[in-house]
Scaffold this motif. Structure first.
Motif, mmCIF file in Angstrom:
data_model
loop_
_atom_site.group_PDB
_atom_site.id
_atom_site.type_symbol
_atom_site.label_atom_id
_atom_site.label_comp_id
_atom_site.label_asym_id
_atom_site.label_seq_id
_atom_site.Cartn_x
_atom_site.Cartn_y
_atom_site.Cartn_z
ATOM 1 N N ASP A 1 0.851 -1.239 -0.008
ATOM 2 C CA ASP A 1 -0.077 -0.149 0.024
ATOM 3 C C ASP A 1 0.809 1.309 0.080
ATOM 4 N N HIS A 2 2.209 1.249 0.620
ATOM 5 C CA HIS A 2 2.895 2.287 0.376
ATOM 6 C C HIS A 2 2.509 3.561 0.996
ATOM 7 N N ALA A 3 1.938 3.362 2.264
ATOM 8 C CA ALA A 3 0.990 4.571 2.881
ATOM 9 C C ALA A 3 2.409 5.276 3.576
ATOM 10 N N PRO A 4 2.131 6.532 4.180
ATOM 11 C CA PRO A 4 3.054 7.267 4.838
ATOM 12 C C PRO A 4 3.372 6.835 6.147
ATOM 13 N N LEU A 5 4.516 7.294 6.602
ATOM 14 C CA LEU A 5 4.889 6.830 7.997
ATOM 15 C C LEU A 5 4.819 7.988 8.879
ATOM 16 N N ARG A 6 4.529 7.626 10.219
ATOM 17 C CA ARG A 6 4.724 8.864 11.326
ATOM 18 C C ARG A 6 5.435 8.324 12.241
ATOM 19 N N ALA A 7 6.047 9.515 12.915
ATOM 20 C CA ALA A 7 7.176 8.996 13.970
ATOM 21 C C ALA A 7 6.250 8.402 15.369
ATOM 22 N N GLY A 8 6.924 7.539 16.087
ATOM 23 C CA GLY A 8 6.050 7.278 17.367
ATOM 24 C C GLY A 8 5.125 6.021 17.015
ATOM 25 N N ALA A 9 4.598 5.543 18.021
ATOM 26 C CA ALA A 9 3.570 4.896 17.880
ATOM 27 C C ALA A 9 2.394 5.237 18.614
ATOM 28 N N PRO A 10 1.077 4.571 18.314
ATOM 29 C CA PRO A 10 -0.128 4.942 18.761
ATOM 30 C C PRO A 10 -0.285 4.551 20.202
ATOM 31 N N GLY A 11 -0.314 5.687 21.072
ATOM 32 C CA GLY A 11 -0.355 5.614 22.638
ATOM 33 C C GLY A 11 0.978 5.645 23.307
ATOM 34 N N ASP A 12 2.035 5.992 22.191
ATOM 35 C CA ASP A 12 3.446 6.313 22.926
ATOM 36 C C ASP A 12 4.179 6.975 21.764
ATOM 37 N N PRO A 13 3.919 8.405 21.608
ATOM 38 C CA PRO A 13 4.438 9.276 20.583
ATOM 39 C C PRO A 13 6.087 9.380 20.567
ATOM 40 N N ASP A 14 6.663 9.029 21.883
ATOM 41 C CA ASP A 14 8.050 9.096 22.167
ATOM 42 C C ASP A 14 8.918 7.779 21.741
ATOM 43 N N ALA A 15 7.908 6.526 21.116
ATOM 44 C CA ALA A 15 8.696 5.417 20.846
ATOM 45 C C ALA A 15 9.494 5.545 19.703
ATOM 46 N N GLU A 16 10.650 4.764 19.607
ATOM 47 C CA GLU A 16 11.697 4.933 18.905
ATOM 48 C C GLU A 16 11.335 4.092 17.524
ATOM 49 N N VAL A 17 10.145 4.327 16.737
ATOM 50 C CA VAL A 17 9.653 3.707 15.830
ATOM 51 C C VAL A 17 9.101 4.727 14.629
ATOM 52 N N LEU A 18 8.754 4.053 13.542
ATOM 53 C CA LEU A 18 7.857 4.958 12.531
ATOM 54 C C LEU A 18 6.738 3.931 12.157
ATOM 55 N N THR A 19 5.764 4.672 12.364
ATOM 56 C CA THR A 19 4.304 3.652 12.139
ATOM 57 C C THR A 19 3.729 3.949 10.939
ATOM 58 N N CYS A 20 3.221 2.899 10.168
ATOM 59 C CA CYS A 20 2.663 3.096 9.050
ATOM 60 C C CYS A 20 1.129 3.483 9.204
ATOM 61 N N THR A 21 0.816 4.682 8.405
ATOM 62 C CA THR A 21 -0.702 4.933 8.917
ATOM 63 C C THR A 21 -1.763 4.194 8.166
ATOM 64 N N SER A 22 -1.419 3.025 7.451
ATOM 65 C CA SER A 22 -2.272 2.248 6.751
ATOM 66 C C SER A 22 -2.569 1.064 7.655
ATOM 67 N N CYS A 23 -1.246 0.201 7.705
ATOM 68 C CA CYS A 23 -1.368 -1.044 7.997
ATOM 69 C C CYS A 23 -1.141 -1.201 9.524
ATOM 70 N N GLY A 24 -0.505 -0.044 9.998
ATOM 71 C CA GLY A 24 -0.073 -0.101 11.457
ATOM 72 C C GLY A 24 1.209 -0.722 12.001
ATOM 73 N N ARG A 25 1.899 -1.094 10.993
ATOM 74 C CA ARG A 25 3.240 -1.875 11.319
ATOM 75 C C ARG A 25 4.207 -1.043 11.709
ATOM 76 N N ARG A 26 5.033 -1.181 12.683
ATOM 77 C CA ARG A 26 6.021 -0.300 13.181
ATOM 78 C C ARG A 26 7.389 -0.778 12.886
ATOM 79 N N PHE A 27 8.160 0.245 12.304
ATOM 80 C CA PHE A 27 9.391 -0.004 11.929
ATOM 81 C C PHE A 27 10.525 0.717 12.664
ATOM 82 N N PRO A 28 11.369 -0.191 13.344
ATOM 83 C CA PRO A 28 12.150 0.386 14.432
ATOM 84 C C PRO A 28 13.217 1.391 13.809
ATOM 85 N N VAL A 29 13.522 2.398 14.531
ATOM 86 C CA VAL A 29 14.601 3.220 14.477
ATOM 87 C C VAL A 29 15.968 2.904 15.052
#
Length: 80
Positions: free
Chosen positions: A19-47
């Motif tokens: 789906d190639h959706a945009p990513l946003r910094a942080g995770a739902p419920g934890d905006p300071d998490a060291e991850v990028l979260t997909c705005t479509s599928c919700g997968r979290r990619f570590p940084v």
């Protein structure tokens, strides 16, 4: 500690899934998490060391926000 990525980089990064959706910094419920979260599928990619690891094999599953997370494995820790 929040992720500090160049805003221009964050604008062009996208989820590597089909789906190639945009990513946003942080995770739902934890905006300071060291991850990028997909705005479509919700997968979290570590940084790691300031570098996003955008590999589907390394992605963390969605936090129960995606419909495909019905396997019940999200609460399983394997302790003991």
């Amino acid at each position: 500690m929040a992720i500090e990525l160049d805003p221009q980089l964050l604008d062009i990064l996208a989820c590597p899934s089909d789906d190639h959706a945009p990513l946003r910094a942080g995770a739902p419920g934890d905006p300071d998490a060291e991850v990028l979260t997909c705005t479509s599928c919700g997968r979290r990619f570590p940084v790691v060391d300031g570098i996003p690891v955008l590999l589907l094999d390394e992605a963390l599953p969605a936090d129960g926000t995606a419909a495909d997370d019905a396997s019940g494995e999200a609460g399983s820790r394997g302790d003991g």
